[in-house]
Structure formats: C-alpha cells, structure tokens
Scaffold this active site. Structure first.
Site, short mmCIF file in Angstrom:
data_model
loop_
_atom_site.label_atom_id
_atom_site.label_comp_id
_atom_site.label_asym_id
_atom_site.label_seq_id
_atom_site.Cartn_x
_atom_site.Cartn_y
_atom_site.Cartn_z
CB SER A 1 -0.25 -8.58 -0.21
OG SER A 1 0.81 -7.66 -0.72
CB ILE B 1 -0.75 -1.46 4.35
CG1 ILE B 1 0.26 -1.64 5.44
CG2 ILE B 1 -1.23 0.00 4.54
CD1 ILE B 1 1.52 -0.70 5.70
CB SER C 1 8.53 4.39 5.31
OG SER C 1 9.32 3.97 6.31
CE1 TYR D 1 9.53 1.79 0.31
CE2 TYR D 1 10.31 2.23 2.44
CZ TYR D 1 9.43 1.98 1.74
OH TYR D 1 8.15 1.57 2.11
CE LYS E 1 7.59 4.60 0.75
NZ LYS E 1 6.41 4.57 0.33
#
Length: 320
Positions: A50, A52, A176, A202, A206
């Site tokens: 799903s 990207i 991100s 998160y 990243k």
C-alpha cells in the site's frame, strides 16, 4: 528549543512537503531520467502492498523491473500483487511474507533470499511503524524500533553481499521530514524512559535511519546509498497513526505516486547514481538533514555508537 524546532518544521512543511510544493518542484524534474528499461534488474521493496511502497512497485514494474514485495499481510500483499500485474502486464512480481518487527525472522528471510536468488540490484526500505503506545515483540524489543531501525539494519547488512555482486547496486531508505525535529539519541534506543510519544519516537527512528545511511555509505563504497523524505503523503499509515493531522491536512497531502517519485528516481535513474552516496533527498534534490539553528547535529562518536549498538543487537538475534 523544541518549540522553535516544531514551528520551523511546520513552516517548512507547509511550504515544501505539500502536494502544491511537489507540483512546483516537479517543474524542474528531467523527464528522461525515468525513461529507462529495467528488464533484468531486481528490486526488493518492503511494505509494498500500500501507499508509497505500492506506488514505487507499480512504477518500477511498468518499466520492466522484477519486484520482490516484502509484506506482513499475505492477503493484502496478494491483492496488491494482482493489481500491479494487471496494471503493468509485468508478471515478474513476487510476494514474500515477513514482519520486520520479528528480528530473528528478518535474518532468516535475508539468508534464505540469498540462497534462492543470485542477484538483487536495489533494496528499498519503505516499511515503517508508528505505535500509539509502547509495545514489545516476542524477543523483548520495542516494536517500532525493531521495525524501523533494527529490522532495516539487519535486512540491509545481510543483503549487502548480494547487492555487491549485482550491477549498479543501490539502497534507498524512506525516512521522514519529522526527523528534522530530532537529534540522534543513543541512550534510550527502545524508548524505555520518559513518556512514550509514538510520533516523536518515529521521528527519532527516522533520524537514526539518516545516520545509518551516512555510516553505511562510508563503509560500503561500491553501493549507492540514499535516504529520502517523501513529503506529507495521504497513505493508510498516516491516516491511522495521525488522524488529526490527516484530517486537517487532507486537501494538501500528496498522492502516494507523488510521495514515491523520489524513491523511484533514486532507484532507477542514472542521474541519481552520479550524486554522492549517503545523502538525504527531497523532490529529487539533495537537501540538508538539519533545520537551521535547531542544534540537531550529533558527534561522529555518537553516530559510530549507534552503529555499534545496532551491530551488537543484530548479532544477538542472528541464527547460528
């Protein structure tokens, strides 16, 4: 400081990470960069069912590349595979089931993949996880760290020998822009201390991916490493993990195809491979990994410490 970082980041986001910003940036894209035949080249994409990951798989399959979809959910993966084959006419699309949060299984998967396949040209580390609360896997590791950092490290390190044997090898990691608000911290890798804020955890992961990419590029000079920010993209993961952000920004979010554009460009274009290895990209352009005056730089000692901590943890779960 965090108030400044967050404000500067949001301002940057509104001007650079939206759909409108992508359309403006795309005016300078060189169309022929993506006019390539990928027949005979193979691509592994994690989280390819799903968002990207699927958009990247679709774009690469259209150009004749062999796709290895690495997904957690078999039904969703098979459904996505059927879509890709139907839309592209390319049957060289294979599904592999793996949960990146299961550390020992990441090793086992990579080892069996190397035995079965003689070549892998490109690895795209796309799968990611944002948790709303701290959770641990069966091995006692914090789940999002296991998925976003350790799983990525093990998969990449384990596949390096196969990549090195293949022509024009590349590794692309989907990071991100959230990492811009985080300074590398190696003292609390598994978020055991302090309040657990899934979005910030998160963002820290990243940041770790960016450092990991820079470090791996130094030690494996015959592979082209890159890490990128897709912008703010309308994906199921964003809708689930950040419903308020998704709702308020919905009209401005990029499509998965727009989010995947730089992934595909880094994976297939000759232009990308002429740039230095280990850099951070946004909209097909190398960009800084730090906001101005945000004090997010880390020492090379701290960066090397991250790599040795990951190496030690990875070895703990390596099957003998």
């Amino acid at each position: 400081m965090s108030l400044y970082r967050n404000s500067a980041w949001f301002l940057k986001g509104v001007t650079e990470f939206t759909r409108k910003a992508f359309l403006a940036a795309s005016k300078r894209f060189v169309e022929k960069d993506l006019e390539v035949s990928l027949a005979g080249r193979s691509f592994m994409i994690t989280g390819a069912n799903s968002g990207i990951g699927k958009a990247s798989a679709m774009a690469i399959a259209k150009r004749g590349g062999t796709i290895h979809m690495v997904c957690r959910n078999k039904d969703k993966a098979e459904e996505a595979r059927a879509d890709i084959v139907k839309e592209t006419g390319n049957k060289e699309v294979y599904v592999h089931i793996l949960d990146l949060s299961e550390t020992k299984k990441v090793w086992e998967f990579a080892e069996s993949f190397k035995r079965k396949y003689k070549t892998l040209n490109v690895l795209i580390n796309n799968a990611g996880s944002i948790m709303s609360q701290r959770d641990v896997n069966a091995e006692g590791l914090e789940k999002s760290f296991a998925t976003n950092v350790l799983g990525v490290y093990i998969l990449t390190k384990s596949l390096i020998p196969l990549l090195e044997k293949s022509p024009d090898p590349r590794v692309i990691t989907v990071s991100s822009g959230g990492m811009l608000v985080q300074k590398l911290r190696t003292g609390n890798l598994q978020s055991e201390r302090g309040r657990y804020d899934g979005t910030m955890v998160y963002a820290q992961h990243k940041r770790q991916q960016v450092v990991m990419t820079e470090q791996l590029a130094k030690t494996h000079t015959n592979i082209h490493f890159s890490v990128m920010h897709p912008g703010w993209v309308d994906t199921p993961a964003v809708a689930n993990a950040m419903p308020d952000f998704h709702q308020s920004m919905k009209e401005s979010l990029r499509t998965p195809e727009q989010g995947a554009d730089t992934v595909v460009w880094l994976a297939v274009s000759e232009a990308a491979a002429t740039n230095p290895s280990g850099r951070f990209y946004q909209d097909r352009k190398m960009v800084s990994t730090h906001l101005p005056l945000a004090w997010t730089h880390s020492s090379s000692l701290e960066e090397q410490k991250l790599m040795s901590l990951l190496e030690d943890l990875a070895k703990t779960f390596q099957p003998h």
